[in-house]
Design a protein around this motif. Structure first.
Motif, mmCIF file in Angstrom:
data_model
loop_
_atom_site.group_PDB
_atom_site.id
_atom_site.type_symbol
_atom_site.label_atom_id
_atom_site.label_comp_id
_atom_site.label_asym_id
_atom_site.label_seq_id
_atom_site.Cartn_x
_atom_site.Cartn_y
_atom_site.Cartn_z
ATOM 1 N N LEU A 163 56.081 -12.399 -29.910
ATOM 2 C CA LEU A 163 55.104 -13.441 -29.615
ATOM 3 C C LEU A 163 53.733 -13.153 -30.216
ATOM 4 O O LEU A 163 53.003 -14.078 -30.569
ATOM 5 N N ALA A 164 53.373 -11.865 -30.289
ATOM 6 C CA ALA A 164 52.009 -11.528 -30.684
ATOM 7 C C ALA A 164 51.961 -10.096 -31.192
ATOM 8 O O ALA A 164 52.924 -9.335 -31.054
ATOM 9 N N VAL A 198 57.582 -5.615 -18.960
ATOM 10 C CA VAL A 198 58.857 -5.161 -18.401
ATOM 11 C C VAL A 198 59.414 -3.927 -19.099
ATOM 12 O O VAL A 198 60.270 -3.240 -18.543
ATOM 13 N N ALA A 199 58.954 -3.637 -20.306
ATOM 14 C CA ALA A 199 59.467 -2.460 -21.024
ATOM 15 C C ALA A 199 58.489 -2.058 -22.114
ATOM 16 O O ALA A 199 57.746 -2.896 -22.648
ATOM 17 N N ALA A 206 56.641 -8.742 -27.314
ATOM 18 C CA ALA A 206 57.843 -9.568 -27.416
ATOM 19 C C ALA A 206 58.198 -10.162 -26.063
ATOM 20 O O ALA A 206 58.201 -9.463 -25.043
ATOM 21 N N GLY A 207 58.505 -11.460 -26.055
ATOM 22 C CA GLY A 207 58.974 -12.136 -24.861
ATOM 23 C C GLY A 207 60.485 -12.189 -24.823
ATOM 24 O O GLY A 207 61.160 -11.594 -25.682
ATOM 25 N N PRO A 208 61.057 -12.917 -23.892
ATOM 26 C CA PRO A 208 62.519 -13.009 -23.794
ATOM 27 C C PRO A 208 63.181 -13.554 -25.053
ATOM 28 O O PRO A 208 64.328 -13.203 -25.364
ATOM 29 N N THR A 239 56.618 -1.501 -29.265
ATOM 30 C CA THR A 239 56.781 -2.857 -28.727
ATOM 31 C C THR A 239 56.569 -2.835 -27.218
ATOM 32 O O THR A 239 57.051 -1.928 -26.532
ATOM 33 N N ILE A 240 55.844 -3.829 -26.720
ATOM 34 C CA ILE A 240 55.729 -4.059 -25.281
ATOM 35 C C ILE A 240 56.466 -5.358 -24.980
ATOM 36 O O ILE A 240 56.128 -6.414 -25.529
#
Length: 367
Positions: A323-324, A302-303, A317-319, A279-280
């Motif tokens: 997401l994609a 961010v990670a 993944a967003g906050p 995961t990014i």
């Protein structure tokens, strides 16, 4: 023939659950199955190409081997039951389809066959050729070799992935119930039927994970997961009751999940992937850029989680969550070194000519 009629649906995928195929004693419900095959034959005569995703091998094999708990007491029991039951299951389908002059073909697939791009394309080519020859493919997960870590685990999601590979225009999940309800109809008499779903997010909380019969591995959660995969690929999906004769004929109550705008085959494969190597995680600004059709740049990351290699499928993944999905342009170690850094800094950090993005928009699909 109102549900995905041949005039508007050239290729149809029909998933049949264990509880419909096999009675509680482990015997094939042959009389009911013959009525379903009559529907398939009628549609074939009308020009529709039909592939069947069939459960039931473990339940059939468990009966023949005398295994308890429907053959699901252990992974080893399930694998042995599947190996035994597949022969019986294939023979039943071949006999019944043969009564109508139709030829059956068996395809056993694993999660890896549809998650690896090259193997996915090979499976798609086989399906396409069989359907083009007016053969009825009978598809099932190869549970005799699959393990808990590398299996679909339910044939609902398998049916959606098969629909993608076959370039189908519709999927029908034949079930114990005639669609989605706003509560469990078995425990809530006031539960209301949902005939049409435009946005899956509106109904995801209604799902129940249980399998009503105890023989299958899916519940409404797996069916909604299948709907996500199918509709993201531009394929509508319906949940309908198999507790009636001729379940594909006439006006039958069902829940229809409306397809999203059609996606390219590659983007549909990416979005429908079930196994990600890592995961990014990104910030809100990067999420907005992705939604606008942009690539994922390191400045917005961010990670990095996981130990993926370049070319592996990763979740973005967003906050607020995933997401994609996309194919990473870097391995995890180098991606971590670039977190939050501007593109012009990448060459100095890595010591080699960098790529334009962590995940390029051409290899990325929004969920």
């Amino acid at each position: 023939m109102s549900l995905f009629p041949p005039a508007t649906c050239q290729r149809l995928i029909v998933k049949v659950g264990s509880a419909l195929l096999v009675d509680p004693d482990g015997a094939v419900r042959r009389d009911w199955l013959a009525t379903l095959v009559a529907d398939v034959a009628e549609r074939s005569t009308a020009g529709q190409q039909v592939a069947i995703v069939s459960s039931g091998a473990i339940a059939l094999g468990a009966r023949r081997l005398g295994l308890g708990k429907g053959g699901r007491a252990s992974l080893e029991d399930a694998q042995a039951a599947a190996a035994t039951g597949q022969i019986a299951l294939a023979q039943v389908w071949a006999d019944l389809l043969g009564d109508y002059g139709l030829t059956a073909a068996q395809m056993l697939v694993t999660l890896g066959d549809l998650e690896d791009r090259r193997r996915y394309l090979n499976a798609a080519a086989t399906l396409g050729r069989l359907l083009g020859l007016n053969v009825v493919p009978v598809v099932n997960e190869n549970d005799s070799v699959a393990t808990e870590e590398i299996r679909f685990g339910d044939n609902d999601r398998l049916a959606a992935r098969v629909a993608q590979a076959a370039a189908a225009q519709g999927v029908v999940l034949l079930s114990d119930v005639d669609g989605l309800y706003d509560a469990n109809p078995q425990t809530s008499p006031a539960a209301r039927h949902v005939p049409r779903v435009e946005r899956i997010e509106d109904v995801a909380g209604m799902a129940d994970a249980g399998s009503g019969s105890g023989m299958g591995s899916g519940g409404m959660v797996s069916k909604i997961a299948a709907a996500r995969i199918a509709t993201a690929a531009g394929i509508p999906l319906a949940i309908a009751s198999g507790r009636v004769e001729r379940p594909l004929s006439g006006e039958r109550r069902h829940t229809l999940f409306v397809a999203e705008r059609s996606a390219s085959a590659r983007k549909a494969w990416l979005a429908g992937g079930l196994t990600a190597a890592g995961t990014i995680r990104i910030d809100a600004g990067a999420g907005a850029a992705l939604a606008g059709g942009g690539s994922l740049l390191a400045a917005g990351a961010v990670a990095v989680e996981g130990a993926f290699a370049r070319g592996d499928l990763v979740t973005i993944a967003g906050p607020a969550g995933p997401l994609a999905r996309g194919l990473s342009e870097y391995d995890a170690a180098d991606a971590r070194r670039l977190l939050g850094r501007r593109s012009e800094d990448h060459a100095a950090i890595l010591g080699y000519a960098p790529r334009a993005a962590l995940v390029h928009r051409s290899h990325l699909a929004m969920l």
